[in-house]
Design an enzyme around this catalytic site. Structure first.
Site, PDB file in Angstrom:
ATOM      1  N   CYS A   1       0.834  -1.194   0.000  1.00 33.54           N
ATOM      2  CA  CYS A   1       0.000   0.000   0.000  1.00 33.54           C
ATOM      3  C   CYS A   1       0.876   1.254   0.000  1.00 33.54           C
ATOM      4  O   CYS A   1       2.088   1.178   0.147  1.00 33.54           O
ATOM      5  CB  CYS A   1      -0.884   0.020   1.234  1.00 33.54           C
ATOM      6  SG  CYS A   1      -1.970  -1.404   1.315  1.00 33.54           S
TER       7      CYS A   1
ATOM      8  N   GLY B   1      -1.057   0.804  -4.970  1.00 33.82           N
ATOM      9  CA  GLY B   1      -2.320   0.154  -4.642  1.00 33.82           C
ATOM     10  C   GLY B   1      -3.457   0.739  -5.438  1.00 33.82           C
ATOM     11  O   GLY B   1      -3.606   1.960  -5.492  1.00 33.82           O
TER      12      GLY B   1
ATOM     13  N   ASN C   1       0.890   0.713   5.806  1.00 33.65           N
ATOM     14  CA  ASN C   1       1.528  -0.043   4.731  1.00 33.65           C
ATOM     15  C   ASN C   1       2.378  -1.104   5.393  1.00 33.65           C
ATOM     16  O   ASN C   1       3.311  -0.776   6.125  1.00 33.65           O
ATOM     17  CB  ASN C   1       2.393   0.907   3.890  1.00 33.65           C
ATOM     18  CG  ASN C   1       3.237   0.194   2.840  1.00 33.65           C
ATOM     19  OD1 ASN C   1       4.186   0.766   2.338  1.00 33.65           O
ATOM     20  ND2 ASN C   1       2.909  -1.022   2.500  1.00 33.65           N
ATOM     21  N   GLY C   2       2.055  -2.358   5.141  1.00 33.56           N
ATOM     22  CA  GLY C   2       2.834  -3.442   5.742  1.00 33.56           C
ATOM     23  C   GLY C   2       1.945  -4.580   6.140  1.00 33.56           C
ATOM     24  O   GLY C   2       0.780  -4.641   5.748  1.00 33.56           O
TER      25      GLY C   2
ATOM     26  N   TYR D   1      10.903  -3.905  -8.337  1.00 33.89           N
ATOM     27  CA  TYR D   1       9.601  -3.782  -8.997  1.00 33.89           C
ATOM     28  C   TYR D   1       8.683  -2.683  -8.460  1.00 33.89           C
ATOM     29  O   TYR D   1       8.090  -1.935  -9.223  1.00 33.89           O
ATOM     30  CB  TYR D   1       8.868  -5.131  -8.920  1.00 33.89           C
ATOM     31  CG  TYR D   1       7.419  -5.057  -9.334  1.00 33.89           C
ATOM     32  CD1 TYR D   1       7.067  -5.000 -10.680  1.00 33.89           C
ATOM     33  CD2 TYR D   1       6.403  -5.022  -8.384  1.00 33.89           C
ATOM     34  CE1 TYR D   1       5.737  -4.913 -11.061  1.00 33.89           C
ATOM     35  CE2 TYR D   1       5.070  -4.938  -8.767  1.00 33.89           C
ATOM     36  CZ  TYR D   1       4.743  -4.876 -10.097  1.00 33.89           C
ATOM     37  OH  TYR D   1       3.436  -4.782 -10.480  1.00 33.89           O
TER      38      TYR D   1
HETATM   39  P1  AMP Z   1       4.179 -13.702 -14.043  1.00 32.92           P
HETATM   40  O1  AMP Z   1       4.490 -13.935 -15.481  1.00 32.92           O
HETATM   41  O2  AMP Z   1       2.756 -13.986 -13.746  1.00 32.92           O
HETATM   42  O3  AMP Z   1       5.151 -14.379 -13.190  1.00 32.92           O
HETATM   43  O4  AMP Z   1       4.327 -12.156 -13.756  1.00 32.92           O
HETATM   44  C1  AMP Z   1       5.556 -11.517 -13.936  1.00 32.92           C
HETATM   45  C2  AMP Z   1       5.292 -10.054 -14.033  1.00 32.92           C
HETATM   46  O5  AMP Z   1       4.651  -9.612 -12.840  1.00 32.92           O
HETATM   47  C3  AMP Z   1       6.552  -9.230 -14.195  1.00 32.92           C
HETATM   48  O6  AMP Z   1       6.388  -8.458 -15.356  1.00 32.92           O
HETATM   49  C4  AMP Z   1       6.592  -8.328 -12.988  1.00 32.92           C
HETATM   50  O7  AMP Z   1       6.882  -7.002 -13.365  1.00 32.92           O
HETATM   51  C5  AMP Z   1       5.221  -8.397 -12.414  1.00 32.92           C
HETATM   52  N1  AMP Z   1       5.212  -8.412 -10.964  1.00 32.92           N
HETATM   53  C6  AMP Z   1       6.181  -8.718 -10.099  1.00 32.92           C
HETATM   54  N2  AMP Z   1       5.765  -8.614  -8.832  1.00 32.92           N
HETATM   55  C7  AMP Z   1       4.477  -8.200  -8.902  1.00 32.92           C
HETATM   56  C8  AMP Z   1       3.471  -7.874  -7.959  1.00 32.92           C
HETATM   57  N3  AMP Z   1       3.698  -7.972  -6.659  1.00 32.92           N
HETATM   58  N4  AMP Z   1       2.248  -7.475  -8.407  1.00 32.92           N
HETATM   59  C9  AMP Z   1       1.981  -7.406  -9.721  1.00 32.92           C
HETATM   60  N5  AMP Z   1       2.886  -7.704 -10.671  1.00 32.92           N
HETATM   61  C10 AMP Z   1       4.115  -8.091 -10.274  1.00 32.92           C
END
Ligand code: AMP
Length: 495
Positions: free
Chosen positions: A14, A41, A115-116, A281
């Site tokens: 968040c 979020g 957040n946490g 990320y």
């Molecule tokens: P996947 O192919 O489903 O493993 O998703 C990989 C993608 O999800 C990558 O492009 C990441 O940038 C993105 N990603 C990594 N962590 C998260 C997260 N917590 N929430 C949403 N997307 C994520």
């Protein structure tokens, strides 16, 4: 806040914001600050403001720009405010989990944004004498504790030394009501896990970072006031200058008396462990975390990845958004030209709400479209920041091959993501994490790539300035705080 509802993919942490500006209405600036934190979020957004006498809370499901308009903003009177954005989930409405949380306490009350994710919610529930399920989130639980203590209940330190103290029954007032600062000083040491809080009553705004500083929180300044925010771009947008990050284990109190720094936690608990995945990320590229610009850290990740795992290819491309700086860094270090091969629909949210694996795969098409002129007939290096479940990555690779790529070499700017996070990022269970279940060769085959390489942990750490002060549990399984909750079990909400 973590969910009773499970999403198909991980959810963002968040975002929190606080602004204190005596004599100046702040609702619009709180809106701008939250808008700058929208990437943290997208499920719900809320602002609580105070005019010195009354606290008003407006919160709803949806994006910041859809929750607030001129009408709602003008109802948020006052020169101090806090705000919160919450990550997305699927399923039924979770309006009651939207924040800021409000509790009456003493004469006025307080509002809180979190957040946490706490790791000792069961013990804390025991303290307030509530059964799991009564409160819908761990943020709610903290608010309940603060309200109980503010109203006069006291933490009674029964039990053996080192045990978590117990709190007297909430219904039983055993002392005089106390102010919010004193209540925080009593309650905060009971909490374990990840928490960056903004808390506000009618007189002050409090900012707190847990002793490990898992989630970011920074302080900004105006000539006539102060700002707290999860990330520095939220300071920039309101025209505040960056002062510093709140230290792990620090509590900042902002009031007409100025600014005060308190230390609610015992010194042996303080150990900086900010989430390394914020760099990989989560955070915005223009955020400064631990003194490092996130974009620059991502570029360095890409450079090191190229030094480590280069490959013969015609073009390098980053997967928008977070893979782009790493892709540029890879291109720079490998000498392979960078090309924009993927166009992102700029009107799509970062975490598209995707209820099923098929829908998630379709989501890739909605979000990204290949530029055939860059791709067709080429051997391409695709740089992305992480593989989580692999569903969207598989769909992306298929799309690139259909656009005519001769070879697709996938380069990931972080090590394999093998462990769920319990500190504020709701990830799938271990069983759903691709790298925890398949071998390297099996992952290559599953994704349909010609080669796959990850950035090593040591290189990731170097890219973020050493990494000693960072939590890398999702990559290593080394959890700085023991985790007692089963990944797949229902738990309280984390923020
Ligand atoms: P996947 O192919 O489903 O493993 O998703 C990989 C993608 O999800 C990558 O492009 C990441 O940038 C993105 N990603 C990594 N962590 C998260 C997260 N917590 N929430 C949403 N997307 C994520």
């Amino acid at each position: 806040m973590n969910g009773l509802l499970r999403t198909g993919r991980p959810r963002d942490a968040c975002g929190v914001f606080g602004i204190y500006r005596p004599g100046t209405p702040v609702a619009r600036q709180a809106f701008d600050g939250l808008f700058a934190l929208q990437h943290r979020g997208q499920e719900s957004a809320g602002i609580a403001s105070s005019d010195g006498e009354t606290i008003t809370v407006v919160k709803d499901m949806g994006l910041v720009a859809s929750v607030f308009d001129d009408g709602t903003l003008s109802s948020l009177a006052g020169d101090m405010a806090i705000g919160h954005v919450r990550y997305s989930t699927t399923g039924s409405s979770t309006w009651h989990n939207a924040q800021p949380v409000y509790r009456s306490a003493g004469e006025a009350g307080f509002a809180m944004g979190h957040n946490g994710n706490l790791t000792n919610t069961e013990a804390l529930l025991g303290m307030v004498g509530l059964l799991p399920g009564i409160l819908s989130s761990d943020s709610d639980l903290v608010a309940e504790l603060l309200s109980s203590v503010s109203d006069g209940n006291r933490i009674s330190h029964r039990g053996t030394p080192g045990d978590i103290p117990t709190i007297a029954a909430t219904t039983q007032v055993v002392g005089e009501p106390i102010d919010l600062v004193s209540a925080c000083l009593e309650v905060l040491p009971l909490l374990e896990g990840a928490f960056s809080f903004v808390i506000m009553d009618t007189e002050r705004i409090i900012g707190v970072r847990d002793p490990n500083g898992f989630r970011p929180l920074c302080l900004g300044k105006f000539e006539d006031g102060w700002v707290l925010a999860s990330e520095t771009p939220a300071l920039d947008v309101v025209g505040a200058s960056f002062v510093r990050e709140i230290d792990p284990g620090e509590m900042i109190v902002i009031s007409s008396a100025g600014i005060q720094s308190l230390q609610p936690f015992s010194p042996h608990k303080i150990e900086p462990k900010m989430c390394i995945f914020e760099y990989v990320y989560f955070a915005r590229p223009d955020s400064i975390l631990g003194g490092i610009e996130v974009n620059e850290a991502r570029r360095r990740m890409g450079e090191r990845l190229a030094e480590q795992s280069s490959v013969e290819a015609d073009v390098v491309m980053g997967v928008p958004d977070s893979g782009v700086p790493a892709g540029e860094g890879f291109a720079r270090a490998s000498g392979i030209p960078y090309g924009q091969g993927l166009v992102k629909n700029r009107y799509i949210g970062r975490t598209f709400i995707n209820p099923s694996p098929n829908a998630r795969a379709d989501g890739v098409r909605r979000k990204l479209n290949p530029l055939k002129s860059t791709i067709a007939g080429k051997r391409i290096v695709v740089v992305d920041d992480s593989i989580v479940r692999g569903t969207t990555t598989k769909a992306l690779v298929k799309m690139l091959k259909e656009a005519g790529a001769l070879e697709v070499h996938l380069r990931i700017s972080s090590p394999p993501f093998e462990w769920p996070c319990f500190y504020g990022i709701d990830t799938p269970t271990r069983e759903e994490l691709l790298a925890a279940n398949l071998s390297h060769d099996e992952i290559e085959e599953f994704l349909g790539v010609d080669s796959l390489a990850y950035l090593s942990l040591s290189n990731l750490k170097l890219a973020v300035g050493g990494g000693q002060g960072n939590c890398d549990a999702c990559l290593t399984g080394n959890y700085p705080i023991p985790v007692k909750i089963e990944p797949s079990s229902s738990r309280l909400q984390a923020s």
